[in-house]
Design a protein around this motif. Structure first.
Motif, PDB file in Angstrom:
ATOM      1  N   MET A   1      -6.915  13.650  17.699  1.00 22.22           N
ATOM      2  CA  MET A   1      -6.757  12.798  16.541  1.00 22.22           C
ATOM      3  C   MET A   1      -7.728  13.214  15.489  1.00 22.22           C
ATOM      4  SD  MET A   1      -5.156  10.564  15.140  1.00 22.22           S
ATOM      5  CE  MET A   1      -4.134  10.242  16.534  1.00 22.22           C
ATOM      6  N   SER A   2      -7.299  13.198  14.247  1.00 26.85           N
ATOM      7  CA  SER A   2      -8.156  13.616  13.152  1.00 26.85           C
ATOM      8  C   SER A   2      -9.161  12.514  12.810  1.00 26.85           C
ATOM      9  CB  SER A   2      -7.304  13.968  11.928  1.00 26.85           C
ATOM     10  OG  SER A   2      -6.442  12.906  11.612  1.00 26.85           O
ATOM     11  N   THR A   3     -10.088  12.839  11.905  1.00 27.77           N
ATOM     12  CA  THR A   3     -11.140  11.913  11.516  1.00 27.77           C
ATOM     13  C   THR A   3     -10.552  10.594  11.013  1.00 27.77           C
ATOM     14  OG1 THR A   3     -12.534  13.767  10.898  1.00 27.77           O
ATOM     15  CG2 THR A   3     -13.147  11.615  10.042  1.00 27.77           C
ATOM     16  N   PHE A   4     -11.099   9.494  11.489  1.00 26.86           N
ATOM     17  CA  PHE A   4     -10.611   8.177  11.081  1.00 26.86           C
ATOM     18  C   PHE A   4     -11.602   7.558  10.103  1.00 26.86           C
ATOM     19  CE2 PHE A   4     -10.276   3.592  11.392  1.00 26.86           C
ATOM     20  CZ  PHE A   4      -8.912   3.394  11.263  1.00 26.86           C
ATOM     21  N   LYS A   5     -11.181   7.391   8.838  1.00 23.12           N
ATOM     22  CA  LYS A   5     -12.020   6.781   7.815  1.00 23.12           C
ATOM     23  C   LYS A   5     -11.140   5.999   6.853  1.00 23.12           C
ATOM     24  CE  LYS A   5     -15.359   9.188   5.899  1.00 23.12           C
ATOM     25  NZ  LYS A   5     -16.065  10.275   5.164  1.00 23.12           N
ATOM     26  N   VAL A   6     -11.710   4.958   6.267  1.00 22.43           N
ATOM     27  CA  VAL A   6     -11.076   4.222   5.174  1.00 22.43           C
ATOM     28  C   VAL A   6     -11.864   4.577   3.923  1.00 22.43           C
ATOM     29  CG1 VAL A   6     -10.536   1.949   4.219  1.00 22.43           C
ATOM     30  CG2 VAL A   6     -10.316   2.365   6.682  1.00 22.43           C
ATOM     31  N   THR A   7     -11.240   5.298   3.021  1.00 26.64           N
ATOM     32  CA  THR A   7     -11.959   5.883   1.892  1.00 26.64           C
ATOM     33  C   THR A   7     -11.371   5.465   0.548  1.00 26.64           C
ATOM     34  OG1 THR A   7     -10.568   7.856   2.162  1.00 26.64           O
ATOM     35  CG2 THR A   7     -12.764   7.900   3.161  1.00 26.64           C
ATOM     36  N   ALA A   8     -12.183   5.594  -0.495  1.00 25.77           N
ATOM     37  CA  ALA A   8     -11.715   5.380  -1.864  1.00 25.77           C
ATOM     38  C   ALA A   8     -11.114   6.685  -2.374  1.00 25.77           C
ATOM     39  CB  ALA A   8     -12.870   4.938  -2.749  1.00 25.77           C
ATOM     40  N   GLU A   9      -9.950   6.602  -2.981  1.00 26.98           N
ATOM     41  CA  GLU A   9      -9.216   7.804  -3.383  1.00 26.98           C
ATOM     42  C   GLU A   9      -8.629   7.648  -4.785  1.00 26.98           C
ATOM     43  OE1 GLU A   9      -9.169  10.474  -1.557  1.00 26.98           O
ATOM     44  OE2 GLU A   9      -9.902   9.666   0.356  1.00 26.98           O
ATOM     45  N   VAL A  10      -8.588   8.743  -5.506  1.00 31.43           N
ATOM     46  CA  VAL A  10      -7.926   8.789  -6.810  1.00 31.43           C
ATOM     47  C   VAL A  10      -6.420   8.932  -6.578  1.00 31.43           C
ATOM     48  CG1 VAL A  10      -7.730   9.974  -9.019  1.00 31.43           C
ATOM     49  CG2 VAL A  10      -9.957   9.844  -7.856  1.00 31.43           C
ATOM     50  N   LEU A  11      -5.635   8.077  -7.200  1.00 33.65           N
ATOM     51  CA  LEU A  11      -4.200   8.017  -6.936  1.00 33.65           C
ATOM     52  C   LEU A  11      -3.380   8.799  -7.962  1.00 33.65           C
ATOM     53  CD1 LEU A  11      -3.866   4.179  -6.244  1.00 33.65           C
ATOM     54  CD2 LEU A  11      -4.383   5.997  -4.594  1.00 33.65           C
ATOM     55  N   THR A  12      -2.274   9.322  -7.485  1.00 29.10           N
ATOM     56  CA  THR A  12      -1.215   9.824  -8.358  1.00 29.10           C
ATOM     57  C   THR A  12       0.012   8.973  -8.060  1.00 29.10           C
ATOM     58  OG1 THR A  12      -2.091  12.076  -8.277  1.00 29.10           O
ATOM     59  CG2 THR A  12       0.181  11.805  -9.034  1.00 29.10           C
ATOM     60  N   VAL A  13       0.567   8.347  -9.076  1.00 25.72           N
ATOM     61  CA  VAL A  13       1.659   7.386  -8.870  1.00 25.72           C
ATOM     62  C   VAL A  13       2.983   8.003  -9.302  1.00 25.72           C
ATOM     63  CG1 VAL A  13       2.546   5.095  -9.448  1.00 25.72           C
ATOM     64  CG2 VAL A  13       0.077   5.454  -9.157  1.00 25.72           C
ATOM     65  N   HIS A  14       4.001   7.852  -8.431  1.00 24.23           N
ATOM     66  CA  HIS A  14       5.335   8.387  -8.680  1.00 24.23           C
ATOM     67  C   HIS A  14       6.364   7.267  -8.643  1.00 24.23           C
ATOM     68  CE1 HIS A  14       3.790  12.480  -7.779  1.00 24.23           C
ATOM     69  NE2 HIS A  14       3.079  11.861  -6.852  1.00 24.23           N
ATOM     70  N   GLU A  15       7.480   7.492  -9.291  1.00 19.82           N
ATOM     71  CA  GLU A  15       8.592   6.554  -9.201  1.00 19.82           C
ATOM     72  C   GLU A  15       9.159   6.560  -7.780  1.00 19.82           C
ATOM     73  OE1 GLU A  15      11.694   7.251 -11.954  1.00 19.82           O
ATOM     74  OE2 GLU A  15      10.453   6.934 -13.742  1.00 19.82           O
ATOM     75  N   HIS A  16       9.637   5.401  -7.346  1.00 15.12           N
ATOM     76  CA  HIS A  16      10.391   5.318  -6.096  1.00 15.12           C
ATOM     77  C   HIS A  16      11.854   5.559  -6.454  1.00 15.12           C
ATOM     78  CE1 HIS A  16      12.188   3.963  -2.410  1.00 15.12           C
ATOM     79  NE2 HIS A  16      11.019   3.604  -1.881  1.00 15.12           N
ATOM     80  N   PRO A  17      12.489   6.560  -5.854  1.00 12.66           N
ATOM     81  CA  PRO A  17      13.853   6.904  -6.292  1.00 12.66           C
ATOM     82  C   PRO A  17      14.913   5.872  -5.938  1.00 12.66           C
ATOM     83  CG  PRO A  17      13.231   8.189  -4.366  1.00 12.66           C
ATOM     84  CD  PRO A  17      12.003   7.457  -4.799  1.00 12.66           C
ATOM     85  N   ASN A  18      14.597   4.951  -5.008  1.00 12.10           N
ATOM     86  CA  ASN A  18      15.632   4.032  -4.529  1.00 12.10           C
ATOM     87  C   ASN A  18      15.279   2.563  -4.699  1.00 12.10           C
ATOM     88  OD1 ASN A  18      17.097   6.313  -3.442  1.00 12.10           O
ATOM     89  ND2 ASN A  18      15.617   6.330  -1.767  1.00 12.10           N
ATOM     90  N   ALA A  19      14.217   2.254  -5.473  1.00 13.81           N
ATOM     91  CA  ALA A  19      13.805   0.852  -5.591  1.00 13.81           C
ATOM     92  C   ALA A  19      13.134   0.622  -6.943  1.00 13.81           C
ATOM     93  CB  ALA A  19      12.857   0.469  -4.457  1.00 13.81           C
ATOM     94  N   ASP A  20      13.684  -0.265  -7.742  1.00 16.21           N
ATOM     95  CA  ASP A  20      13.136  -0.528  -9.072  1.00 16.21           C
ATOM     96  C   ASP A  20      11.788  -1.241  -9.015  1.00 16.21           C
ATOM     97  OD1 ASP A  20      15.379   0.612 -10.188  1.00 16.21           O
ATOM     98  OD2 ASP A  20      16.430  -1.304 -10.444  1.00 16.21           O
ATOM     99  N   ALA A  21      11.517  -1.995  -7.942  1.00 19.11           N
ATOM    100  CA  ALA A  21      10.296  -2.802  -7.873  1.00 19.11           C
ATOM    101  C   ALA A  21       9.167  -2.112  -7.103  1.00 19.11           C
ATOM    102  CB  ALA A  21      10.588  -4.150  -7.229  1.00 19.11           C
ATOM    103  N   LEU A  22       9.414  -0.854  -6.687  1.00 20.60           N
ATOM    104  CA  LEU A  22       8.416  -0.146  -5.881  1.00 20.60           C
ATOM    105  C   LEU A  22       8.055   1.189  -6.528  1.00 20.60           C
ATOM    106  CD1 LEU A  22       9.955  -0.689  -2.319  1.00 20.60           C
ATOM    107  CD2 LEU A  22       8.133  -2.037  -3.403  1.00 20.60           C
ATOM    108  N   GLU A  23       6.862   1.676  -6.185  1.00 17.19           N
ATOM    109  CA  GLU A  23       6.425   3.010  -6.580  1.00 17.19           C
ATOM    110  C   GLU A  23       5.756   3.664  -5.380  1.00 17.19           C
ATOM    111  OE1 GLU A  23       5.558   2.958 -11.320  1.00 17.19           O
ATOM    112  OE2 GLU A  23       4.121   1.825 -10.084  1.00 17.19           O
TER     113      GLU A  23
END
Length: 355
Positions: free
Chosen positions: A1-23
């Protein structure tokens, strides 16, 4: 199993192709489904990985009551939401509302402890368990990071080797040349410096004895002039995990395939090419590709059918990629080696994940 951490991350946001209310909020190459408008590209949020177990209060705060995996509905698991794979959670819990997340992201801070998040550890079947003893001479295995979480481990065009990742349980064998001692362990026990005492019912000892791994390790130690040799193999078959590759550990004996080798030579640990050393000596994990590194091709190779059985009996778990020449990675802080896992494997029904 790889390293387990909860980290702060810079996001890149994309459209959800099948849901108007989601990304889709992207971290590395992972994408997690989020509510539309909640985040914008460049925002910083916490990323909670798969196999995280959340406290009840956090589950409620995030509005996920009854929506997570496990008997307590508190475990993060890869799922498909409106046709898109969602891996992990992206959120900004109240506990970090006043935290400088930009600084935390740069520093790689781990928020698992603050949030009461732990890593899920599956129950271990009795055939993978047993009496243990301290084993300071055991050569340990290393955690492999996921390529989708750390996509910059390899350079485009770098010569690499791609092998199939098998769904079984990792078996660690160390041969100590000085007194011809054989140490056998699992990944879990091995990480704690423990070896399994030999027992007829134990699946790891059955595998190494059945495939004559100690004898191959002794020959290799002599060839290399090594004080210790570590042979790392996957034990598989029905009775081990849900994907069996045509083997049955309960009747005809567990399947076994070597995926890595290490050796202590002149006081230094070296990681070596298993195929170059043990081809014809022991079963090896299938080698799928050798050539220039292409990220998209590696991710594509992670999907499809297994090649171990020769009959494409079921889906492939994924692949492992490593450089053609062993090297250090500043991204992992250790070996340059990574895995890519099939989305179909992650979302299959009735899967087991014993270590």
């Amino acid at each position: 199993m790889s390293t387990f951490k909860v980290t702060a991350e810079v996001l890149t946001v994309h459209e959800h192709p099948n849901a108007d209310a989601l990304e889709l909020a992207q971290v590395g190459l992972y994408r997690a489904v989020v509510a539309k408008g909640r985040y914008r590209t460049g925002d910083i949020a916490l990323y909670i990985p798969e196999q995280a177990v959340l406290p009840d209060a956090l589950v409620e705060e995030l509005g996920l009551t009854g929506r997570l995996a496990g008997s307590a509905a508190n475990r993060v698991k890869a799922v498909r939401l409106r046709g898109e794979l969602s891996q992990g959670l992206v959120c900004v819990p109240a506990a970090v509302a006043d935290t400088d997340l930009e600084r935390a992201a740069a520093a790689g801070d781990d928020f698992a402890g603050l949030l009461g998040i732990t890593k899920w550890v599956p129950p271990v079947p009795t055939t993978m368990n047993g009496d243990v003893e301290s084993a300071p001479d055991l050569l340990p295995w290393v955690d492999i990071e996921n390529l989708q979480r750390y996509p910059h481990i390899f350079e485009p065009g770098e010569p690499v080797v791609l092998t199939e990742k098998l769904h079984g349980t990792a078996c660690l064998l160390t041969y100590v040349a000085e007194d011809a001692r054989v140490l056998v362990s699992s990944k879990g026990f091995g990480s704690r410096g423990l070896a399994l005492k030999e027992a007829e019912a134990n699946v790891y000892w059955r595998a190494v004895r059945g495939h004559r791994v100690p004898e191959a390790a002794a020959r290799l130690a002599e060839r290399l002039g090594a004080a210790r040799v570590g042979i790392f193999g996957e034990v598989f078959g029905a009775g081990v995990q849900d994907l069996a590759y045509g083997a049955d550990a309960r009747t005809t004996g567990p399947g076994y395939a070597v995926f890595d080798v290490s050796a202590e030579i002149d006081g230094r640990i070296h990681w070596l090419d298993a195929a170059g050393l043990l081809d014809g000596e022991l079963p090896l994990v299938p080698r799928l590709y050798e050539g220039p590194y292409d990220q998209a091709a590696v991710l594509d190779a992670a999907t499809g059918r297994e090649t171990v059985s020769g009959g494409e009996l079921h889906l492939r778990e994924g692949v492992v990629v490593r450089p053609a020449t062993e090297r250090y990675s500043p991204v992992t802080g250790g070996r340059a080696i990574a895995k890519a896992v099939s989305p179909a494997y992650l979302t299959r029904k009735g899967g087991t994940e014993y270590e």
